[in-house]
Design an enzyme around this catalytic site. Structure first.
Site, PDB file in Angstrom:
ATOM      1  N   GLU A  59       0.622 -13.478  12.163  1.00  0.00           N
ATOM      2  CA  GLU A  59       1.123 -12.288  12.862  1.00  0.00           C
ATOM      3  C   GLU A  59       0.957 -11.106  11.909  1.00  0.00           C
ATOM      4  O   GLU A  59       1.256 -11.225  10.711  1.00  0.00           O
ATOM      5  CB  GLU A  59       2.609 -12.466  13.209  1.00  0.00           C
ATOM      6  CG  GLU A  59       2.871 -13.591  14.191  1.00  0.00           C
ATOM      7  CD  GLU A  59       2.213 -13.347  15.548  1.00  0.00           C
ATOM      8  OE1 GLU A  59       2.248 -12.201  16.023  1.00  0.00           O
ATOM      9  OE2 GLU A  59       1.658 -14.303  16.114  1.00  0.00           O
ATOM     10  N   ASP A  71       0.832  -1.214   0.000  1.00  0.00           N
ATOM     11  CA  ASP A  71       0.000   0.000   0.000  1.00  0.00           C
ATOM     12  C   ASP A  71       0.866   1.264   0.000  1.00  0.00           C
ATOM     13  O   ASP A  71       1.973   1.271   0.540  1.00  0.00           O
ATOM     14  CB  ASP A  71      -0.895  -0.019   1.256  1.00  0.00           C
ATOM     15  CG  ASP A  71      -2.061   0.954   1.139  1.00  0.00           C
ATOM     16  OD1 ASP A  71      -2.289   1.490   0.042  1.00  0.00           O
ATOM     17  OD2 ASP A  71      -2.741   1.178   2.151  1.00  0.00           O
ATOM     18  N   ARG A 121     -11.392   2.149  -9.269  1.00  0.00           N
ATOM     19  CA  ARG A 121     -10.445   3.231  -9.605  1.00  0.00           C
ATOM     20  C   ARG A 121     -10.662   3.692 -11.044  1.00  0.00           C
ATOM     21  O   ARG A 121     -11.271   2.979 -11.848  1.00  0.00           O
ATOM     22  CB  ARG A 121      -9.017   2.724  -9.430  1.00  0.00           C
ATOM     23  CG  ARG A 121      -8.756   2.397  -7.980  1.00  0.00           C
ATOM     24  CD  ARG A 121      -7.315   2.066  -7.710  1.00  0.00           C
ATOM     25  NE  ARG A 121      -7.161   1.848  -6.286  1.00  0.00           N
ATOM     26  CZ  ARG A 121      -6.044   2.002  -5.612  1.00  0.00           C
ATOM     27  NH1 ARG A 121      -4.957   2.369  -6.224  1.00  0.00           N
ATOM     28  NH2 ARG A 121      -6.006   1.795  -4.323  1.00  0.00           N
ATOM     29  N   ASN A 133     -10.477  -2.902  -6.553  1.00  0.00           N
ATOM     30  CA  ASN A 133      -9.694  -1.891  -7.294  1.00  0.00           C
ATOM     31  C   ASN A 133     -10.333  -1.489  -8.622  1.00  0.00           C
ATOM     32  O   ASN A 133      -9.923  -0.501  -9.247  1.00  0.00           O
ATOM     33  CB  ASN A 133      -8.251  -2.370  -7.537  1.00  0.00           C
ATOM     34  CG  ASN A 133      -7.377  -2.321  -6.291  1.00  0.00           C
ATOM     35  OD1 ASN A 133      -6.429  -3.080  -6.153  1.00  0.00           O
ATOM     36  ND2 ASN A 133      -7.694  -1.416  -5.362  1.00  0.00           N
TER      37      ASN A 133
HETATM   38  C1  FPP Z   1      -1.744   0.176  -3.355  1.00  0.00           C
HETATM   39  O1  FPP Z   1      -1.299   1.513  -3.404  1.00  0.00           O
HETATM   40  C2  FPP Z   1      -1.185  -0.586  -4.442  1.00  0.00           C
HETATM   41  C3  FPP Z   1      -1.909  -1.169  -5.442  1.00  0.00           C
HETATM   42  C4  FPP Z   1      -3.375  -1.084  -5.510  1.00  0.00           C
HETATM   43  C5  FPP Z   1      -1.271  -1.904  -6.534  1.00  0.00           C
HETATM   44  C6  FPP Z   1       0.017  -2.610  -6.239  1.00  0.00           C
HETATM   45  C7  FPP Z   1       0.641  -2.949  -7.537  1.00  0.00           C
HETATM   46  C8  FPP Z   1       1.960  -2.907  -7.831  1.00  0.00           C
HETATM   47  C9  FPP Z   1       3.005  -2.649  -6.828  1.00  0.00           C
HETATM   48  C10 FPP Z   1       2.449  -3.121  -9.225  1.00  0.00           C
HETATM   49  C11 FPP Z   1       2.093  -4.413  -9.914  1.00  0.00           C
HETATM   50  C12 FPP Z   1       2.349  -5.650  -9.156  1.00  0.00           C
HETATM   51  C13 FPP Z   1       3.171  -6.693  -9.526  1.00  0.00           C
HETATM   52  C14 FPP Z   1       3.153  -7.951  -8.712  1.00  0.00           C
HETATM   53  C15 FPP Z   1       4.077  -6.653 -10.653  1.00  0.00           C
HETATM   54  P1  FPP Z   1      -2.385   2.664  -3.582  1.00  0.00           P
HETATM   55  O2  FPP Z   1      -2.452   3.023  -5.012  1.00  0.00           O
HETATM   56  O3  FPP Z   1      -3.680   2.239  -2.984  1.00  0.00           O
HETATM   57  O4  FPP Z   1      -1.711   3.804  -2.753  1.00  0.00           O
HETATM   58  P2  FPP Z   1      -2.457   4.963  -1.958  1.00  0.00           P
HETATM   59  O5  FPP Z   1      -3.205   4.300  -0.833  1.00  0.00           O
HETATM   60  O6  FPP Z   1      -1.324   5.795  -1.477  1.00  0.00           O
HETATM   61  O7  FPP Z   1      -3.346   5.673  -2.926  1.00  0.00           O
END
Ligand code: FPP
EC number: 2.5.1.-
Length: 247
Positions: free
Chosen positions: A205, A18, A69, A66
């Site tokens: 945990e 996150d 979004r 998601n």
């Molecule tokens: C949460 O941050 C993150 C995500 C919803 C996506 C995670 C994806 C990646 C790291 C890239 C693709 C993954 C792989 C395995 C190659 P957020 O956007 O919710 O952050 P925020 O809470 O600050 O808005």
């Protein structure tokens, strides 16, 4: 022998990655830059987990929620996963990493579905670390699909409802064959599970770290593993660290 090589290592680490958006915002960059930097952190974390001796690493890459979004961000996340598989699959295979995908694959775009299935098939015999990618994943959706699967078995006369127990449910989840997570980490300072591995995390945990995902370095990971090793896990029983009294 170093302290790191002596300590108890979780067999299964699951991570809610996150804070990509906030990492980007803090730098005046579009959110997509945070996701791109997040992929670099994925690479570093896979390497660090392998080196630490973790057997299973689960990463929450795209939740069933998601989809709410903006379309452009959803497309970016799909594109990043595709690019990661295309670019890194050969290296992961070479390192004997097995890839498993959890989440609803049925309702995914065909191009991404076939790529994910190919990654799973190509690495199926690998015996190194298992990298579990949770994509289009939501725990309640997973449990509902498992319940529907069991109901179909009952309807077909292949299963007696009296035989449905926790093990049967385990075996019907997307995570069948994967041990429960010992440690669930969430980055960015938020302290909730957000529909991630709810059934499987019954005795996990939980660790919440303040760093945004792009700032989650191997050193932070190591610190979390150190804290894990100091935890006293009881699974509803008594502490191993307490000398039995009156037994
Ligand atoms: C949460 O941050 C993150 C995500 C919803 C996506 C995670 C994806 C990646 C790291 C890239 C693709 C993954 C792989 C395995 C190659 P957020 O956007 O919710 O952050 P925020 O809470 O600050 O808005």
């Amino acid at each position: 022998m170093s302290r790191a090589s002596q300590r108890i290592v979780p067999q299964h680490v699951a991570i809610i990655m996150d804070g990509n958006g906030r990492w980007a915002n803090a730098r005046g960059l579009p959110r997509t830059f945070g996701h791109r930097k997040g992929v670099e952190t994925v690479r570093e974390t896979v390497k660090a987990a392998r080196e630490a001796g973790v057997g299973f690493l689960t990463l929450f890459a795209f939740s069933s929620e998601n989809w709410r979004r903006p379309e452009a961000e959803v497309n970016e996340l799909f594109g990043l996963l595709k690019a990661f598989i295309r670019r890194d699959l050969a290296d992961l295979h070479q390192a004997s990493v097995r890839i498993r995908i959890i989440g609803d694959k049925v309702n995914l775009r065909e191009d991404i579905r076939s790529l994910l299935l190919e990654a799973e098939e190509r690495t199926a015999e690998n015996r190194g670390m298992t990298l579990v990618i949770a994509f289009n994943y939501g725990s309640r959706d997973e449990i509902a699909r498992a319940a529907a699967r069991l109901a179909r078995e009952v309807q077909a006369g292949r299963l007696d409802p009296c035989d449905i127990d926790a093990q049967k449910i385990n075996d019907s989840l997307d995570t069948a064959g994967i041990p429960d997570p010992d440690l669930v980490i969430r980055t960015s300072g938020e302290e909730r599970l957000s529909n991630f591995l709810l059934w499987q995390s019954a005795y996990a945990e939980l660790m919440f770290v303040p760093d945004f995902w792009p700032d989650f370095t191997a050193a932070v990971f190591d610190m979390v593993l150190e804290r894990y090793a100091a935890r006293d896990r009881r699974f509803g029983g008594l502490s191993n660290k307490v000398v039995a009294v009156g037994s």
